[in-house]
Scaffold this motif. Sequence first.
Motif, short mmCIF file in Angstrom:
data_model
loop_
_atom_site.label_atom_id
_atom_site.label_comp_id
_atom_site.label_asym_id
_atom_site.label_seq_id
_atom_site.Cartn_x
_atom_site.Cartn_y
_atom_site.Cartn_z
N TRP A 116 63.63 18.36 -39.10
CA TRP A 116 62.31 18.04 -39.63
C TRP A 116 61.72 19.29 -40.28
CZ3 TRP A 116 59.53 15.10 -35.02
CH2 TRP A 116 60.26 13.93 -34.72
N PHE A 117 61.40 19.19 -41.57
CA PHE A 117 60.82 20.29 -42.34
C PHE A 117 59.34 20.00 -42.56
CE2 PHE A 117 65.30 20.05 -43.31
CZ PHE A 117 65.72 21.37 -43.37
N LEU A 118 58.47 20.92 -42.20
CA LEU A 118 57.04 20.64 -42.28
C LEU A 118 56.23 21.92 -42.24
CD1 LEU A 118 55.77 19.54 -38.77
CD2 LEU A 118 58.17 20.01 -39.17
N GLU A 119 54.93 21.76 -42.40
CA GLU A 119 53.94 22.81 -42.18
C GLU A 119 52.89 22.25 -41.23
OE1 GLU A 119 52.63 24.95 -45.86
OE2 GLU A 119 53.99 23.53 -46.85
N HIS A 120 52.15 23.14 -40.57
CA HIS A 120 51.08 22.71 -39.67
C HIS A 120 49.73 23.27 -40.12
CE1 HIS A 120 53.63 20.85 -36.70
NE2 HIS A 120 54.26 21.96 -36.42
N PRO A 121 48.65 22.54 -39.90
CA PRO A 121 47.32 23.15 -40.01
C PRO A 121 47.21 24.27 -38.97
CG PRO A 121 47.17 20.75 -39.86
CD PRO A 121 48.57 21.11 -39.52
N PRO A 122 46.23 25.18 -39.11
CA PRO A 122 46.14 26.31 -38.19
C PRO A 122 46.12 25.90 -36.72
CG PRO A 122 44.69 26.66 -40.06
CD PRO A 122 45.21 25.25 -40.18
N VAL A 123 47.01 26.51 -35.93
CA VAL A 123 47.10 26.20 -34.51
C VAL A 123 47.86 27.32 -33.80
CG1 VAL A 123 49.25 24.85 -34.76
CG2 VAL A 123 47.75 24.42 -32.81
N PHE A 124 47.41 27.67 -32.60
CA PHE A 124 48.18 28.52 -31.71
C PHE A 124 48.94 27.62 -30.74
CE2 PHE A 124 44.51 31.42 -32.60
CZ PHE A 124 45.23 32.41 -33.26
N THR A 125 50.21 27.89 -30.54
CA THR A 125 50.98 27.11 -29.57
C THR A 125 51.51 28.05 -28.49
OG1 THR A 125 53.18 27.25 -30.62
CG2 THR A 125 51.66 25.56 -31.43
N GLN A 126 51.38 27.60 -27.27
CA GLN A 126 51.76 28.40 -26.10
C GLN A 126 53.03 27.83 -25.49
OE1 GLN A 126 51.69 31.29 -24.69
NE2 GLN A 126 49.65 31.38 -23.76
N GLY A 127 54.00 28.69 -25.20
CA GLY A 127 55.23 28.25 -24.57
C GLY A 127 55.01 27.84 -23.12
N GLN A 128 56.01 27.21 -22.54
CA GLN A 128 55.88 26.66 -21.19
C GLN A 128 55.49 27.72 -20.16
OE1 GLN A 128 59.42 24.70 -19.70
NE2 GLN A 128 58.20 23.35 -18.43
N ALA A 129 56.08 28.90 -20.29
CA ALA A 129 55.76 29.97 -19.35
C ALA A 129 54.85 31.01 -19.99
CB ALA A 129 57.05 30.64 -18.86
N GLY A 130 54.11 30.59 -21.01
CA GLY A 130 53.26 31.51 -21.75
C GLY A 130 52.16 32.11 -20.88
N LYS A 131 51.90 33.39 -21.09
CA LYS A 131 50.89 34.09 -20.32
C LYS A 131 49.57 34.12 -21.10
CE LYS A 131 54.35 37.04 -18.11
NZ LYS A 131 54.83 38.43 -17.91
N PRO A 132 48.47 33.71 -20.46
CA PRO A 132 47.20 33.63 -21.18
C PRO A 132 46.72 34.96 -21.72
CG PRO A 132 46.90 33.27 -18.81
CD PRO A 132 48.36 33.24 -19.07
N GLU A 133 47.15 36.07 -21.12
CA GLU A 133 46.68 37.37 -21.59
C GLU A 133 47.21 37.72 -22.98
OE1 GLU A 133 49.86 38.40 -18.35
OE2 GLU A 133 48.37 36.83 -18.75
N HIS A 134 48.21 36.97 -23.46
CA HIS A 134 48.72 37.22 -24.81
C HIS A 134 47.87 36.54 -25.88
CE1 HIS A 134 52.09 39.50 -23.48
NE2 HIS A 134 52.66 38.51 -22.83
N VAL A 135 46.91 35.73 -25.46
CA VAL A 135 45.94 35.13 -26.39
C VAL A 135 44.69 36.01 -26.34
CG1 VAL A 135 44.62 33.09 -27.00
CG2 VAL A 135 46.88 32.84 -25.94
#
Length: 220
Positions: A42-61
């Motif tokens: 699937w080839f696409l673009e997204h409107p502005p969004v931050f996506t967090q991985g499953q084990a993502g740490k909130p301090e990186h936002v």
Amino acid sequence: MEARAQGGTLLRRLGLRDYSETYALMRDFTASRDAAAADELWFLEHPPVFTQGQAGKPEHVLAPGAIPIVQSNRGGQVTYHGPGQAVVYVLLDLHRLGYGARELVRRLEQAMLDTLAGYGIAALARADAPGVYVERDWPGGVTEMRKIGSLGLRVSRGCSYHGIALNVNMDLEPFERINPCGLTGMRMTQVAELGGPASVTEVVRSLEPCLLNNLGLASH
């Protein structure tokens, strides 16, 4: 939406699509597919969004502002998607292709490296941090490594989804509001900044055969 077959693989052009909607479609497709289902890119673009991985740490936002943050089940930490970035989701039956998740990561990185090399952009992959990077002298006399392509995957029942994001010609400022992929102080770059095309469509035209060849889908 445009879709066409390449061998046994279905290539879909989805245009500009909401991230949460696409994420749900990927999960549903993977949960319902069987051994006879064709692989899809699937080839696409997204409107502005931050996506967090499953084990993502909130301090990186650091300072998201008004840009939404969506939790996903892919690997990796936080990243940013926005217009001007070529996103490709790889919905593959890895059992059928005969390789696993680690090899898929290598092949996806190589596809991005091959695409960039076609524009005279020397890039590299890192064993310690998935994705694609450019190390060079930058304007202002700065020599450093910057990231140009990101990667995050999920494998369920031997089938992959999520994929890659290659920066083409986008507003890079939102990356400064996060530690991209958990890499503190990592700056981003993009194809247009390095002398390549400013058109996502043109870059995807080059990226597509590199993906098909590296993933073993060209004659699949």
